[in-house]
Scaffold this active site. Structure first.
Site, PDB file in Angstrom:
ATOM      1  N   GLU A  82       0.801  -1.207   0.000  1.00 59.33           N
ATOM      2  CA  GLU A  82       0.000   0.000   0.000  1.00 59.33           C
ATOM      3  C   GLU A  82       0.850   1.281   0.000  1.00 59.33           C
ATOM      4  OE1 GLU A  82      -3.305   0.013   0.055  1.00 59.33           O
ATOM      5  OE2 GLU A  82      -3.738   2.118   0.544  1.00 59.33           O
ATOM      6  N   ASP A  83       1.851   1.307   0.849  1.00 62.21           N
ATOM      7  CA  ASP A  83       2.552   2.572   1.091  1.00 62.21           C
ATOM      8  C   ASP A  83       3.956   2.667   0.500  1.00 62.21           C
ATOM      9  OD1 ASP A  83       0.363   3.385   2.517  1.00 62.21           O
ATOM     10  OD2 ASP A  83       1.186   2.843   4.473  1.00 62.21           O
ATOM     11  N   ASP A 155      -4.178  -4.141  13.382  1.00 67.76           N
ATOM     12  CA  ASP A 155      -3.864  -2.899  12.676  1.00 67.76           C
ATOM     13  C   ASP A 155      -4.811  -1.793  13.151  1.00 67.76           C
ATOM     14  OD1 ASP A 155      -3.037  -1.109  10.536  1.00 67.76           O
ATOM     15  OD2 ASP A 155      -4.798  -1.782   9.403  1.00 67.76           O
ATOM     16  N   ASP A 278     -24.936  -5.328  38.901  1.00 68.81           N
ATOM     17  CA  ASP A 278     -24.072  -6.307  38.238  1.00 68.81           C
ATOM     18  C   ASP A 278     -22.724  -5.703  37.868  1.00 68.81           C
ATOM     19  OD1 ASP A 278     -25.711  -4.942  36.613  1.00 68.81           O
ATOM     20  OD2 ASP A 278     -26.447  -6.678  35.496  1.00 68.81           O
TER      21      ASP A 278
HETATM   22 MN    MN Z   1      -1.750  -0.345   8.908  1.00 67.89          MN
END
Ligand code: MN
Length: 722
Positions: A82-83, A155, A278
């Site tokens: 992706e990056d 993530d 509770d």
């Molecule tokens: Mn990530």
């Protein structure tokens, strides 16, 4: 801003991973780290940290779950396609098919998210559709390889933990997505630990004031609670020691978001936070199953069990592999204490759900059992195929799948999982569309019941069907009557009516309109009704009423009671000590009461004071008690809310007389929080004629009350008197 120390972070990761990986496996993980570190180079995050800290933390969460080395490597590499300037073939070449396909799976999910993000900015309306696509995609991925989802959840968890520097709109978007998609997904995978953490982080961003408020309320009660629980824990520890059981006994922390949800729930029942007992919860962790049951016996010896509050998920595990014994007992001062009993291994599963599979792989759980226990996953995919459009899909996802479930049985002993609140009719439709359409009755545990009876865990449900072609009843779609609550059943019923002939729908619609309009005391023609709607003609409107697309309640929504000659009254006149009309920090109706010392009246400047055990008290700002109070932490700003206008309406109920009839009607009205100012009953022969003066907000509220009264046993008819 704290900048993460990368060296320490890496050392920590290495220590955890090497505690269960062999050196060959570790060397692959190390190679992935070096590769990712290199690929991300000098990229940084908005927190000021180097980018690599993000995949490293993601992988650390995965290592804490003892996931296999391939997943750890993929966690480290999850953002490189992706990056960075890295392609899938590069990865396959360096790390092989398995790791690469995990990375690819995560990348695909991220792409779906990005699309949804662009569209989100363009048009908020399309958001939920895209959300549905994200969900679909996620599910497909789960089916392919659940490890992709585990990486994605880790993530997301880290992204939520480092959300602070992001712009406000991004924070909201990520938090909403977390609340609507990721936390429920973690829930369904049984990963409680992840679920709570995600929910609390999202809650903090979506409603920061409420988050702080709940935290304060919890803290103000904490000391007492902690003492109480500690005493109970010590007592239990002693008892278990005496019977030679090695056990870890601990107080169980409740998470802020779950407490908030509980507060909302209790508020509906008009209870205050002091009644949320509770909050007392204990967990007992023992060494084996036998000890679970011995401990249970000991617990019930110390404190009497509360009836109906016992579940044995060891004998009958949940589909998501959850095993544990749950009981609630009556502790000192009559406070109920919730207790969970389980083994260490069960505890691991309970906290980490499917992820615990890897930790215990070599132990007692083999892959076969694991597959069998993933039945729910297949059911989930079946529903996905059943439901046509994306919007319906997301609806069904939210209501049918993510909500808490009840487990009921067919007469043959097959288990069906349905959302809480489901009815025999929901059950019938779940088995088969035709069974639903031809359903004319139902037996629960061999007793005949109404089709809108709420099912309970363990019920055996037997559906009675009509031998001839029958078709559903339009009432089944009336949400006031609660015949069906699952959206899949609703959709099937709607579809049946949509397919039926238009003339029949119009006929049905017409008789419904005629019947109800006169009941509501309305003197209004079909033409003027149409004018109030988006419909082009009377027939179109009647058709949609007749096929269940819109209800009478919808139809009368825009007609004001004001126009129909009634007395108006403002709610304020009913408000005495406890009040509905104060907003606390912009949130209406929350556990507030007016202080007795200064009884502020509407319009004066006010301030809230968080009491130790009675919620928030509202004082006049100039009240001497307030001026002398030293604990300024306990002040909270409040404002007067808007009063609703109420209308006085006279209604007339015709019924066959029976014991308890009037009580059933008045308690229904009080459940709806409708005030009654007078009533009169006349009995002639076997019949009862009841006239009631009530205060309602709107025509639709009146209509929905009518429907509910008509549904009370022995009621024949109800109408409005002018
Ligand atoms: Mn990530």
């Amino acid at each position: 801003m704290v900048i993460t120390n990368l060296d320490n972070q890496y050392k920590n990761f290495k220590k955890i991973a090497k505690s269960y990986l062999n050196s060959e496996q570790w060397s692959i993980v190390e190679k992935a780290y070096n590769f990712a570190n290199n690929a991300h180079g000098n990229q940084t995050r908005l927190t000021g940290d180097k980018f690599i800290t993000h995949p490293l933390e993601t992988a650390t969460y995965l290592a804490e779950l003892h996931l296999d080395y391939n997943t750890l490597a993929a966690g480290l590499l999850h953002d490189v396609i992706e990056d960075c300037d890295v392609t899938l073939p590069d990865l396959i070449h360096l790390f092989g098919e398995e790791i690469s396909s995990l990375v690819q799976g995560v990348t695909k999910l991220t792409e779906v998210e990005n699309v949804s993000e662009i569209r989100w900015e363009e048009n908020v309306q399309t958001h939920s559709i895209l959300e549905a696509q994200t969900l679909r995609k996620m599910l497909m991925t789960v089916a392919e390889d659940i490890r992709v989802v585990l990486i994605k959840l880790s993530d997301r968890l880290h992204n939520m933990e480092t959300i602070d520097p992001l712009p406000q709109d991004r924070k909201i978007k990520l938090s909403k997505e977390t609340m609507e998609i990721y936390a429920p997904l973690a829930h369904r995978l049984g990963m409680w630990d992840f679920k709570w953490r995600l929910e609390d982080l999202a809650f903090r961003n979506l409603d920061p004031t409420m988050y702080k408020r709940v935290a304060m309320l919890v803290n103000s009660k904490r000391t007492n609670r902690d003492e109480y629980i500690l005493k109970a824990i010590n007592l239990l520890k002693d008892k278990l020691e005496k019977v030679d059981i090695v056990a870890e006994v601990k107080g169980r922390s409740k998470h802020l978001f779950s407490i908030y949800r509980k507060i909302l729930l209790y508020e509906k029942e008009n209870k205050t936070i002091d009644e949320i007992y509770d909050l007392f919860a204990i967990r007992v962790i023992v060494q084996n199953v036998k000890d679970c049951y011995i401990s249970l016996g000991e617990i019930h010896n110390i404190w009497p069990p509360l009836t109906g509050e016992f579940d044995d998920y060891i004998a009958r595990p949940k589909d998501n592999m959850y095993r544990s014994i749950h009981t609630s007992v009556r502790g000192d001062n009559n406070y109920p204490i919730e207790i969970q009993i389980r083994t260490t291994e069960m505890d691991e599963y309970a906290e980490h759900g499917v992820a615990a599979h890897w930790k215990y792989k070599e132990g007692s759980v083999d892959d076969d059992t694991f597959d069998k226990k993933m039945i729910w996953l297949r059911q989930l995919l079946d529903w996905q195929r059943e439901v046509p459009g994306d919007q319906e899909f997301i609806d069904s996802f939210k209501t049918d799948i993510f909500n808490d479930q009840v487990y009921v049985f067919t007469p043959k002993g097959e288990v069906k999982e349905l959302p809480i609140g489901s009815t025999p009719l929901d059950f019938a439709y779940r088995i088969h569309t035709d069974i639903g359409h031809s359903c004319i009755g139902a037996k629960v545990n061999e007793k005949l019941v109404t089709l809108n009876k709420q099912l309970n865990n363990g019920d055996i449900v037997d559906i009675v069907t009509s031998p001839s072609e029958k078709g559903p009843n339009l009432d089944w779609l009336n949400s006031d009557l609660k015949y069906v609550i699952t959206s899949s059943a609703k959709e099937k019923i709607r579809l049946w009516f949509r397919k039926s002939k238009k003339v029949e729908n119009i006929k049905r619609g017409k008789s419904l309109v005629n019947k109800n309009i006169s009941k509501l005391g309305l003197d209004i023609s079909l033409e003027s009704l149409v004018e109030n709607t988006k419909y082009a003609s009377g027939d179109d409107l009647l058709n949609d009423i007749g096929n269940g697309s819109i209800t009478i309640t919808d139809l009368v929504k825009n007609i004001s009671l004001k126009d129909t000659k009634t007395e108006q009254i403002t709610q304020n006149e009913f408000v005495d000590n406890i009040t509905d009309s104060i907003n606390v920090l912009g949130v209406g109706d929350l556990l507030t009461r007016l202080a007795k010392c200064c009884t502020p009246i509407k319009g004066t400047e006010i301030i809230g004071y968080i009491t130790r055990n009675r919620g928030v008290t509202v004082h006049d700002k100039k009240c001497t008690n307030i001026l002398s109070e030293k604990e300024i932490d306990r002040f909270i700003s409040v404002s007067w809310g808007l009063n609703e206008t109420l209308y006085s309406v006279r209604i007339y109920v015709e019924a066959i007389d029976r014991v308890g009839l009037l009580k059933d009607i008045t308690s229904l009205l009080s459940d709806e929080r409708i005030n009654i100012s007078g009533s009169m009953t006349e009995n002639i022969d076997e019949n009862s004629y009841i006239t009631l003066n009530i205060y309602v907000k709107s025509m639709s509220q009146l209509n929905s009350v009518f429907t509910k009264i008509e549904n009370i046993k022995s009621v024949l008819n109800v109408k409005r008197l002018n």
